[in-house]
Write an enzyme that holds these catalytic residues in place. Structure first.
Site, mmCIF file in Angstrom:
data_model
loop_
_atom_site.group_PDB
_atom_site.id
_atom_site.type_symbol
_atom_site.label_atom_id
_atom_site.label_comp_id
_atom_site.label_asym_id
_atom_site.label_seq_id
_atom_site.Cartn_x
_atom_site.Cartn_y
_atom_site.Cartn_z
ATOM 1 N N ARG A 115 19.886 17.208 111.929
ATOM 2 C CA ARG A 115 18.668 16.780 113.062
ATOM 3 C C ARG A 115 17.999 15.754 111.237
ATOM 4 O O ARG A 115 18.509 15.141 110.131
ATOM 5 C CB ARG A 115 17.804 17.896 112.887
ATOM 6 C CG ARG A 115 17.784 19.217 112.279
ATOM 7 C CD ARG A 115 17.699 19.052 110.564
ATOM 8 N NE ARG A 115 15.970 18.424 110.055
ATOM 9 C CZ ARG A 115 15.697 18.175 109.059
ATOM 10 N NH1 ARG A 115 16.751 18.398 108.392
ATOM 11 N NH2 ARG A 115 14.408 17.704 108.719
ATOM 12 N N GLY A 116 17.130 15.447 111.388
ATOM 13 C CA GLY A 116 16.287 14.177 110.835
ATOM 14 C C GLY A 116 16.843 13.342 110.929
ATOM 15 O O GLY A 116 17.893 12.641 111.033
ATOM 16 N N ALA A 117 15.776 11.877 110.658
ATOM 17 C CA ALA A 117 15.990 10.203 111.320
ATOM 18 C C ALA A 117 17.293 10.215 110.985
ATOM 19 O O ALA A 117 18.536 9.404 111.829
ATOM 20 C CB ALA A 117 14.716 10.228 111.634
ATOM 21 N N ARG A 149 17.852 12.616 122.173
ATOM 22 C CA ARG A 149 16.534 12.677 120.681
ATOM 23 C C ARG A 149 15.764 11.452 121.153
ATOM 24 O O ARG A 149 16.242 10.422 120.950
ATOM 25 C CB ARG A 149 16.915 13.348 119.063
ATOM 26 C CG ARG A 149 17.366 15.039 119.674
ATOM 27 C CD ARG A 149 16.861 15.259 118.261
ATOM 28 N NE ARG A 149 15.420 16.242 118.187
ATOM 29 C CZ ARG A 149 15.558 16.409 116.825
ATOM 30 N NH1 ARG A 149 16.193 16.732 115.992
ATOM 31 N NH2 ARG A 149 13.720 16.958 116.983
ATOM 32 N N GLN A 194 11.658 24.106 109.262
ATOM 33 C CA GLN A 194 12.717 22.859 108.393
ATOM 34 C C GLN A 194 12.542 23.831 106.718
ATOM 35 O O GLN A 194 12.790 22.926 105.907
ATOM 36 C CB GLN A 194 12.481 21.664 109.000
ATOM 37 C CG GLN A 194 13.726 21.716 110.524
ATOM 38 C CD GLN A 194 12.514 21.962 111.394
ATOM 39 O OE1 GLN A 194 11.657 22.539 111.300
ATOM 40 N NE2 GLN A 194 12.543 21.087 112.284
ATOM 41 N N ASP A 223 10.042 9.963 111.395
ATOM 42 C CA ASP A 223 11.058 9.354 112.230
ATOM 43 C C ASP A 223 10.784 7.954 112.892
ATOM 44 O O ASP A 223 12.019 7.316 113.769
ATOM 45 C CB ASP A 223 11.486 10.566 113.414
ATOM 46 C CG ASP A 223 11.520 11.915 112.579
ATOM 47 O OD1 ASP A 223 11.119 11.969 112.435
ATOM 48 O OD2 ASP A 223 12.686 12.169 113.195
ATOM 49 N N ASN A 226 6.028 11.530 112.876
ATOM 50 C CA ASN A 226 6.802 12.915 112.249
ATOM 51 C C ASN A 226 7.002 13.647 112.409
ATOM 52 O O ASN A 226 5.640 14.104 113.301
ATOM 53 C CB ASN A 226 6.417 12.129 110.108
ATOM 54 C CG ASN A 226 7.541 13.071 109.454
ATOM 55 O OD1 ASN A 226 8.532 12.413 109.632
ATOM 56 N ND2 ASN A 226 7.495 14.075 109.019
ATOM 57 N N LYS A 227 7.812 15.405 111.968
ATOM 58 C CA LYS A 227 7.281 16.019 112.567
ATOM 59 C C LYS A 227 6.018 16.988 112.519
ATOM 60 O O LYS A 227 4.579 16.789 111.804
ATOM 61 C CB LYS A 227 7.976 17.188 111.398
ATOM 62 C CG LYS A 227 7.938 18.733 111.610
ATOM 63 C CD LYS A 227 8.375 19.074 113.063
ATOM 64 C CE LYS A 227 10.353 17.895 113.752
ATOM 65 N NZ LYS A 227 10.343 18.350 114.244
HETATM 66 O O1 MRU Z 1 13.353 17.836 114.338
HETATM 67 P P1 MRU Z 1 13.667 16.993 112.662
HETATM 68 O O2 MRU Z 1 13.808 18.518 111.935
HETATM 69 O O3 MRU Z 1 14.871 16.402 113.535
HETATM 70 O O4 MRU Z 1 12.525 16.053 112.382
HETATM 71 C C1 MRU Z 1 13.110 15.739 111.122
HETATM 72 C C2 MRU Z 1 11.362 15.379 110.528
HETATM 73 O O5 MRU Z 1 10.551 14.907 110.942
HETATM 74 C C3 MRU Z 1 11.642 14.254 109.095
HETATM 75 O O6 MRU Z 1 10.532 14.203 108.382
HETATM 76 C C4 MRU Z 1 11.687 12.708 109.629
HETATM 77 O O7 MRU Z 1 12.464 12.906 110.717
HETATM 78 C C5 MRU Z 1 12.472 12.300 107.962
HETATM 79 S S1 MRU Z 1 13.690 12.398 107.578
HETATM 80 C C6 MRU Z 1 14.583 11.730 106.290
#
Ligand code: MRU
Length: 343
Positions: A44-46, A87, A194, A235, A245-246
Site C-alpha cells: 500500500r502507499g501510492a 484501488r 498505518q 495519493d 491523502n489518507k
Molecule cells: O490506504 P493506504 O495505506 O494506501 O494510504 C496511504 C496514504 O494515504 C499515503 O499517505 C500516501 O499513499 C502517500 S505514500 C508515499
C-alpha cells in the site's frame, strides 16, 4: 527492509497487513496475485502501489502464451485494466500502468519474448526512479525543516509506501541524516493504523525519535505548542494543488491553519494528476465496514451498526503551505507553479 523485490521470476512483497508483529514476504507469481495484494493492502502507499502494479503487469506479460505481438499487446491491456481496478484513489497506479502499456506499444521489439523483457526492465526503471525521486524530495524538503523541529505526520508515507526512503518520511529521514535534532509525532491513523503499525515501526528501526499519538490528540499538542510543522504524503494532487491523502489528513491541515503551523505535502511527480482540475474530481475509495468495527482483528463495535469508511479525504490547496516534489518545492499559486515543474 525492502518493501518489494524481484526475485526468481516473482515479486516478493513485504506483507504490510502483518506488520509490526510479523516480517513476512509473500511471493506473487501472477498479475492476479499482485492485484489481490494491492486490494488487500499487503502492499500500500501510492508509489508502492504503482511500482507493484508495474511488476504485476510484467508478470502478466510473462504468463501470456501467444507469439503474436499484436495479440500480446491486446491481452496486456486487459491485464492492465484488471490491475487498475484494484484501488481508485492513488494516481500512481494508473500512471505506472499507462507507462508500461505505452512502453509495450512504442517498443520496436519484433518478438513477444523481447516485449516481455522490455516490460520487466520498465517495471525495474519505475521502481528505481521512485527511489531516486524520494531522495530528491528528501533533499528539497530538508531545507524546510528547522533544527530541533517537532514534526507531525499522518498515515505512512515512508519506505514501506514507496520503493524506499519515503516521501514525507524521506524529508524526515533527510533531516535526521544531516544531523538535525528532530522529533516526530505519528498519528496512529485509524482505521488501519498505518501510523502506529508502519510509521512508528520504520522510525523506531531507524532510531529517529518518534512519539505515537492517537488521531484525536493532534489538536491538543498543537494548542500546547508541541508541533512546529506537519508533513504528509499524497495519493493524488490535482492541477490546482488539492491533495487526496489518507482519511484524517484534512483534519490535520485544518488544525495547522488554526494554529498557524506549516502544513507540507511531499510527493513525487507521479502523484500529480494534471488531468484533473480540482480535488472534487478525485474518486475516493470506500472500504469495508469491518475496518471500522474492528481494530487489528479485534471487534470493537456492535454487530449491526451502520458504518461509513472513506479511505481518503481531500485537503483544499489553500491549506497547503507547500508541495515538496522531486523537482523542487512548489508554493501557491499552485495552478501556475505546478505547471512550471512539468515544463
Ligand atoms: O490506504 P493506504 O495505506 O494506501 O494510504 C496511504 C496514504 O494515504 C499515503 O499517505 C500516501 O499513499 C502517500 S505514500 C508515499
Amino acid at each position: 527492509m525492502e518493501t518489494m523485490k524481484w526475485e526468481d521470476g516473482s515479486l516478493k512483497l513485504l506483507d504490510q497487513t502483518k506488520l509490526p508483529l510479523e516480517v513476512n514476504y509473500v511471493a506473487c507469481k501472477t498479475a492476479e496475485e499482485v492485484a489481490d495484494a494491492i486490494k488487500s493492502m499487503k502492499v500500500r502507499g501510492a508509489p508502492a502501489i504503482g511500482a507493484a502494479a508495474a511488476y504485476g503487469l510484467a508478470l502478466g506479460g510473462f504468463g501470456l502464451c501467444t507469439d503474436d505481438p499484436v495479440d500480446f499487446k491486446r491481452e496486456l491491456k486487459q491485464i492492465s485494466d484488471m490491475l487498475a481496478a484494484t484501488r481508485p484513489t492513488a494516481v500512481n497506479l494508473f500512471w505506472a500502468l499507462r507507462r508500461m502499456v505505452d512502453t509495450a506499444e512504442k517498443a520496436s521489439a519484433n518478438s513477444v519474448s523481447e516485449l516481455k523483457d522490455i516490460l520487466l526492465q520498465e517495471a525495474e526503471a519505475i521502481f528505481m526512479e521512485d527511489l531516486e525521486m524520494n531522495r530528491s524530495i528528501g533533499r528539497f524538503g530538508n531545507e524546510l525543516i528547522p533544527e530541533g523541529a517537532r514534526i507531525l505526520t499522518h498515515c505512512n508515507a515512508g519506505a514501506l509506501a514507496t520503493a524506499g526512503f519515503g516521501t514525507a518520511l524521506g524529508v524526515i529521514r533527510a533531516a535526521h541524516e544531516t544531523g538535525k535534532n528532530i522529533q516526530v509525532f505519528a498519528d496512529e491513523t485509524r482505521p488501519l493504523l498505518q501510523g502506529a503499525r508502519l510509521t512508528a515501526w520504520e522510525l523506531v528501526q531507524d532510531k529517529i525519535p518518534v512519539t505515537l499519538i492517537t488521531d484525536n490528540m493532534a489538536g491538543y499538542l498543537m494548542k500546547k505548542g508541541m508541533i512546529d510543522l506537519a508533513v504528509v504524503g499524497a495519493d493524488r494532487i490535482t492541477a490546482n494543488g488539492d491533495v487526496a491523502n489518507k482519511i484524517g489528513t484534512y483534519t490535520v491541515a485544518v488544525l495547522c491553519k488554526e494554529h498557524n503551523i506549516p502544513f507540507y505535502v511531499a510527493a513525487p511527480i507521479s502523484t500529480i494528476d494534471m488531468k484533473l482540475d480540482s480535488g472534487d474530481d478525485i474518486p475516493i475509495e470506500e472500504r469495508e465496514s469491518i475496518e471500522v468495527t474492528s481494530v487489528f482483528g479485534q471487534v470493537v463495535a456492535p454487530k449491526d451498526v451502520k458504518v461509513f469508511n472513506p479511505a481518503f479525504d481531500v485537503t483544499p490547496n489553500e491549506l497547503v503551505t507547500a508541495i515538496i516534489t522531486d523537482r523542487g518545492v512548489v508554493r501557491p499559486h499552485y495552478k501556475e507553479n505546478l505547471l512550471k515543474i512539468f515544463s
